[in-house]
Structures are given as C-alpha cells and as structure tokens.
Write a protein that holds these residues in place. Sequence first.
Motif, PDB file in Angstrom:
ATOM      1  N   SER B  19       0.934  -1.540   0.073  1.00  0.00           N
ATOM      2  CA  SER B  19      -0.153   0.138   0.239  1.00  0.00           C
ATOM      3  C   SER B  19       0.831   1.435   0.115  1.00  0.00           C
ATOM      4  CB  SER B  19      -0.977  -0.103   1.430  1.00  0.00           C
ATOM      5  OG  SER B  19      -0.108   0.493   2.687  1.00  0.00           O
ATOM      6  N   ILE B  23       0.529   4.161  -2.574  1.00  0.00           N
ATOM      7  CA  ILE B  23       0.182   5.524  -2.268  1.00  0.00           C
ATOM      8  C   ILE B  23       1.632   6.573  -2.662  1.00  0.00           C
ATOM      9  CG2 ILE B  23      -0.096   6.948  -0.097  1.00  0.00           C
ATOM     10  CD1 ILE B  23      -1.304   4.820   1.483  1.00  0.00           C
ATOM     11  N   ASP B  43      -2.740   6.635  14.097  1.00  0.00           N
ATOM     12  CA  ASP B  43      -4.159   6.456  13.600  1.00  0.00           C
ATOM     13  C   ASP B  43      -4.586   7.539  14.635  1.00  0.00           C
ATOM     14  OD1 ASP B  43      -4.209   5.030  11.724  1.00  0.00           O
ATOM     15  OD2 ASP B  43      -4.622   3.187  13.527  1.00  0.00           O
ATOM     16  N   ILE B  64      -1.055   8.721   4.706  1.00  0.00           N
ATOM     17  CA  ILE B  64      -1.183   7.341   4.159  1.00  0.00           C
ATOM     18  C   ILE B  64      -2.577   7.193   4.112  1.00  0.00           C
ATOM     19  CG2 ILE B  64      -1.409   5.120   4.099  1.00  0.00           C
ATOM     20  CD1 ILE B  64       1.726   5.795   4.800  1.00  0.00           C
ATOM     21  N   LYS B  65      -3.322   7.677   5.110  1.00  0.00           N
ATOM     22  CA  LYS B  65      -4.863   7.509   4.624  1.00  0.00           C
ATOM     23  C   LYS B  65      -5.968   8.898   4.908  1.00  0.00           C
ATOM     24  CE  LYS B  65      -7.139   4.510   6.912  1.00  0.00           C
ATOM     25  NZ  LYS B  65      -8.159   5.379   7.248  1.00  0.00           N
ATOM     26  N   GLY B  66      -6.804   8.995   4.805  1.00  0.00           N
ATOM     27  CA  GLY B  66      -7.682  10.010   5.388  1.00  0.00           C
ATOM     28  C   GLY B  66      -7.281  11.591   5.046  1.00  0.00           C
ATOM     29  N   LYS B  67      -8.143  12.610   5.635  1.00  0.00           N
ATOM     30  CA  LYS B  67      -7.608  13.632   5.195  1.00  0.00           C
ATOM     31  C   LYS B  67      -6.816  14.698   6.423  1.00  0.00           C
ATOM     32  CE  LYS B  67     -10.244  14.354   1.185  1.00  0.00           C
ATOM     33  NZ  LYS B  67     -10.711  12.560   1.664  1.00  0.00           N
ATOM     34  N   GLN B  86      -3.662  15.193   1.571  1.00  0.00           N
ATOM     35  CA  GLN B  86      -4.404  14.103   1.164  1.00  0.00           C
ATOM     36  C   GLN B  86      -2.956  13.217   1.100  1.00  0.00           C
ATOM     37  OE1 GLN B  86      -7.539  13.987  -0.343  1.00  0.00           O
ATOM     38  NE2 GLN B  86      -7.340  16.285  -1.400  1.00  0.00           N
ATOM     39  N   PRO B  87      -3.193  11.746   1.129  1.00  0.00           N
ATOM     40  CA  PRO B  87      -3.051  11.140   0.871  1.00  0.00           C
ATOM     41  C   PRO B  87      -1.746  10.562  -0.112  1.00  0.00           C
ATOM     42  CG  PRO B  87      -4.819   9.618   1.580  1.00  0.00           C
ATOM     43  CD  PRO B  87      -5.056  11.034   1.393  1.00  0.00           C
ATOM     44  N   VAL B 114      -7.865   9.694   9.772  1.00  0.00           N
ATOM     45  CA  VAL B 114      -5.822   9.415   9.120  1.00  0.00           C
ATOM     46  C   VAL B 114      -4.646   8.256   9.689  1.00  0.00           C
ATOM     47  CG1 VAL B 114      -5.775  11.739   8.355  1.00  0.00           C
ATOM     48  CG2 VAL B 114      -4.357  10.388  10.495  1.00  0.00           C
ATOM     49  N   THR B 115      -4.375   8.099   9.029  1.00  0.00           N
ATOM     50  CA  THR B 115      -3.351   6.466   8.980  1.00  0.00           C
ATOM     51  C   THR B 115      -1.975   7.332   8.463  1.00  0.00           C
ATOM     52  OG1 THR B 115      -4.710   4.692   8.774  1.00  0.00           O
ATOM     53  CG2 THR B 115      -2.156   4.755   9.062  1.00  0.00           C
TER      54      THR B 115
END
Lengths: 223, 223
Positions: B19, B23, B43, B64-67, B86-87, B114-115
Amino acid sequence: MGNSTWPDVTKLLYNMQQSLKTIFPNFSNELIATIEENGSLQDFKAGTILMRTGQYIKNTVLIIKGKIKIYREGEDGGEFLMYYLQPGQACAISMICTAKSEKSQIMAKVVEDVTVMMIPLQLMDKWMMEHRSWYEFVIETYRSRFEEVLEVVDNIAFRSMDERLEFYLKRHSDACGCSEVNLSHQEIATELNTSREVVSRLLKKMEQRGLVKLNRNQIELLK
Amino acid sequence: MGNSTWPDVTKLLYNMQQSLKTIFPNFSNELIATIEENGSLQDFKAGTILMRTGQYIKNTVLIIKGKIKIYREGEDGGEFLMYYLQPGQACAISMICTAKSEKSQIMAKVVEDVTVMMIPLQLMDKWMMEHRSWYEFVIETYRSRFEEVLEVVDNIAFRSMDERLEFYLKRHSDACGCSEVNLSHQEIATELNTSREVVSRLLKKMEQRGLVKLNRNQIELLK
DNA sequence: AACCTACAGTAACATTTATCACAGAAGATT
DNA sequence: AATCTTCTGTGATAAATGTTACTGTAGGTT
C-alpha cells in the motif's frame, strides 16, 4: 573594469572569493571555488524585471549586491509585494522551479542595482549531493521564504489596511536601512493592491498620530 | 487487529509495503523498506490537532489515509484555512522545520480519520543523501506547498469574499470527492476569517444564481 | 513668466464587509 | 408535547475600503 594584465585578474578573482565568503559565510571553500568556476556574475540596473510570471526558469539566482523585490501578479495587472531579497539570500522560487524546470509563479524586480550569481539548473541539483553547505543553504532558503510568505498571509488575512501600511513602511525602512521611504503614494498603493487615495488618507492619519512626516515623494518614519 | 500468529503479521507487513508503494509510487523499494523499518504508523481521529502553532516539531508526517487541514492562526484566535493534505502527500512545514528543529508556524487538524507515518527528524535529513526518490519527493513537496500558499495569497490579495467563498466550496468538494459540503455557515466563516452573516448572505445569493442548494448543515454544489 | 506634469489632499459617494439585533426553523432532549 | 440548542435568514446600521471628481502644489521645461 581596469586593464587586464594578469596580476589584476588574479587579484579580482581573489577578491571575489573573499567577498563570496563574506556574503555566504556558511559556504565551504570548495563550494565557493565551484561557484566561481561555474556560475556567471551579472549586473542589473534598478527597474529591471529579472523574472516574469509564467517564464521558464533556467538558473538559480544568488544575490551578491543590491536588492530585489518579489511580487505576485494579479490577473488584472496588480503587483502585490511579497518580500525582499538581499545579499546572501537566494530566490527560493528559482530553486524550487529549477528542480523541475517549471514556470515561475512570481515576478522579480530589481529595486537597487544588483550583482547576482547565476547558477545553471543542473548544477543546483547536482551540488545538493556534493556539498553539504549548499544543501543546508537551499533548505534554509526554503524555510525562510516559506515563513515569509506565511507572514504575508497573516497580514492580508488578519490585518486591516492601516496596519498593513505600517508594516509595509517598516519593512521598507528595514530593507534600505534608513528611515526615509522614497516612494510615491501611488507606488505604495500598487504594492499593497489598494488605491492611491486610501494610502494618502491613511498616511495623513499616521502623520496626525505623529508616526510619520510627509514630504513629496518621501515619507519619514519618526518612531 | 485480528490475532497475532506469524502468518498474519507477515501478511500485514506485506500489505503495508504494497500500500505504501501504491500511495507513494515514486518511492524506491529500498526506501519503502527503510520507511517500514524506521517510521511509526499512527492513527488519529477526526478533530485531533496534530500540530499546534509554536510547537517544536520532532517528526515528518506522511499521510497514508484520511485528510488533514492546515491552518494559519491569527493572534485573535482566527483559524485561516490554507490547504488540505491528502494521502501521498507530506507536511512541508514539518520537513522544513524538522531540518532545523524549529517551531511550527501552522496548525494541523485532522478532518477525516487519518493514518500517518511519522519519520524522526534525523532520518528525514539523512535519507536526502541516501535515497534519490526521497530527495525528489521532498523537493516536490516544497514546490507544491509553496505554490499552494501562493494561490492562497492570490485569493486574499486580489479576490473578494464571494469569489473566495466559491473557491473554498470547490476546493472542499474536490478534497472530499463529492458535491456536498457538510459544514455550518459558522465553520466556513471561521476558515475564511469572516463572519457567519456574510457567509449566509453570499450563499443565499449563490442559491439565487442556481449555483448551490442550501440545507441545514449542508451545501450542495450544483455546477 | 508661462506652462506642463506628476504628486498629494480631500470631499462626496458607492460598494463591500462587519456588527448588532432579532426571528424562525430544524433537530435534540426531557 | 414542551423545551432547548444550534443553525439559518434578514433587516438595520456602522465601518472600512474603493471610486470619482476636483483642487492645489512642487518641480521641471519652454
């Protein structure tokens, strides 16, 4: 610049290295020698536009002498002043864009006759790996220019025109090292993206508060 | 996160590397492995303040993830929105400040769980020399964040509130990938540093022009 | 001296944005 | 259902800024 017998040239070269070392004290001697060898020294008169919005950038610019103002241009032809560049500094935009040979997002105008060192883009990138002091200089340039733009955001986002005008005058006098601002109200208005009448009115109020003395083409800062 | 028998952990690790590669497609495999080894995955829930103005920075943050939204704070407590992260992106400020362990000039708030990958400051610097793809990522991050801040300057220096509001809504819908903005007028006003009434009025005008449909706590973008 | 031009001052007015005051609507809580 | 809170809409008014129009003045030019 004088005659060209060997002793003189050698002397000039020596002086150049000395002055680079003075202006960029953190540069290693090898880096300075490399800059000497590969950069090209150029002079520009006050008023010259060194870089236009939308232009492709081919060099990184180090300021040796003089002053440059960096503007953001509006679609309607506005020229919004962002910050000054002074000896020992470099144009962050030229570094950033250089790396990818992107278009300039800003306009750079000489406000006091300058001598600049032009560094071709491939070298700017290459030296990052080869010269620690260059790497640190570039990173520090990014950091300080970024901070400066953030301060600009502060000013226009949170402050009203009278405060912005005071900040503008203070920064000008800091940059020129004197307490007289030799600009017309119109020039100031343009760089703050407002109108001449507004600047005149606010300056008059500042004069009444005893902060400035107004003359033709000149504003004296009193405090 | 499931049980902890060996096969599962291996699989998770494998998936993580996959992943990361998705990304950050430009990262080399060695770099990704190094990040895996040295970074720490964390997280955070929506609403968390990841970084405050004036705080010292100890890590570079990769999304990595989220905003995340990045704000500039005014002295009076204003929270002026500058841009989204952003990611695949990183916080330029955390990189810039990290290099010198300076104070943060901005505030970062999680707006969608987010991560993030936290990279200790010494490594951020070290990798610049060791991983070409990291070097290029950092430079590109500086460049794109700088451009984004310049666009912010444009907006507040040259545009009026109605245009800025339209820009704000468009950017929000771009960021969330949908055409509904689930925010109250008050929240929008705060991020534009204006008042709730002004936002309500301008939105009403936009509705009359057929640009939006207004609901409680929601604005639908129609065009 | 007569003229010209750029600059500065200022009044009147228009527009934009901010603030105050209040009312009604949508949801949540009891 | 009654109550409460939050959100939204809107009028009235104030303050800041932008625009138009005109005047005077300093300095340079003829």
